[in-house]
Design an enzyme around this catalytic site. Structure first.
Site: not given
Ligand code: NAD
Length: 248
Positions: A145, A149
């Protein structure tokens, strides 16, 4: 276009852009149409949800065709879709490594190239890549991961330089710990504990990320490109916190 908008942070980003008057296309593997239907747009905005795998160039191309049919060339792209696999470096299977890279960096590239086409033609657009503090702050047990990123951050800078002359701005947001639905076993309790490490004293609300997206996507950020914006309550600044608390 907001990818990974079938839930979590992506759905909140999509809702924010729709409230600001954008015609938002929400993409996700599944569930995006239902989420799109629940959003209440404002200022003439609208929402459409489409099932689309961002790692599949043909599926993404079909969405671009749909935008063309609708007469709505993409001018804001939010690469938010992501995958996490919990596995240590010595254990992670190549297929899991590739799965993470496929969504987090290949998907970002595929969507940028595909939806960027009309931005280049029209000489304007804003791309916001949702990276993570993990890009610069790796932690054990998630071998793929943080590198994925970090690649997203490097890609952001590359695209900003390549497409700047066409007035396409490309920026990244690095969220810290967000109170969202990202599926990590045991993550809720872990996050409650971890918030004590956040200098601002709380986890991020998805709306905090959506607000930063709205800024970077909008005209207020007209001269901002190639930026990597931490939206993390300063958690990425505390590497030495434990050192300071260590006994003499
Ligand atoms: N939640 C956190 O603490 C956090 C921290 C840092 C960064 N992020 C980043 O923020 C973003 C959103 O995170 P989140 O917490 O809402 O995660 P989440 O898992 O709820 O959302 C990610 C979404 O991406 C979709 N996805 C996965 N593979 C896919 C594909 N091949 N095609 C289309 N869609 C696809 C999933 O179905 C999901 O709905 C991500 O990029 C994550 O890396 C999150």
């Amino acid at each position: 276009v907001v990818t990974g908008a079938g839930g979590g942070i992506g759905a909140v980003i999509a809702a924010q852009l729709a409230r600001l008057g954008s015609h938002v296309y929400l993409l996700d593997l599944e569930g995006a149409p239902a989420v799109a239907a629940e959003i209440e747009p404002a200022q003439g905005g609208s929402t459409v949800g489409i099932d689309c795998d961002v790692t599949d160039p043909e599926a993404v191309e079909k969405v671009a065709d749909r935008l063309a049919e609708d007469g709505r060339p993409c001018d804001i792209l939010v690469n938010n879709a992501a995958l996490v696999r919990l596995a240590a470096l010595e254990e992670i299977a190549l297929e899991d490594w590739r799965a993470v890279m496929a969504v987090n960096i290949d998907g970002c590239f595929i969507c940028t190239q595909t939806f960027g086409r009309t931005m280049l033609e029209r000489e304007g657009g804003s791309i916001v890549n949702i990276a993570s503090v993990a890009a610069l702050n790796p932690s054990p047990g998630r071998a793929a991961y943080p590198p994925s990123k970090a690649a997203m951050v490097a890609f952001t800078r590359q695209a900003a330089v390549e497409w700047g002359p066409k007035r396409v701005r490309v920026n990244a947001i690095c969220p810290g710990l967000v109170d969202s639905s990202m599926k990590r076993p045991g993550s809720i309790d872990a996050r409650r504990r971890k918030r004590t490490f956040v200098p601002l004293g709380r986890l991020a609300d998805p709306q905090d990320i959506a607000n930063a997206v709205a800024f970077l996507a909008g005209d207020g950020a007209a001269y901002v490109s190639g930026a990597v914006l931490a939206v993390d309550g300063a958690i990425s600044q505390i590497a030495f916190r434990d050192l300071n608390a260590a006994p003499e």
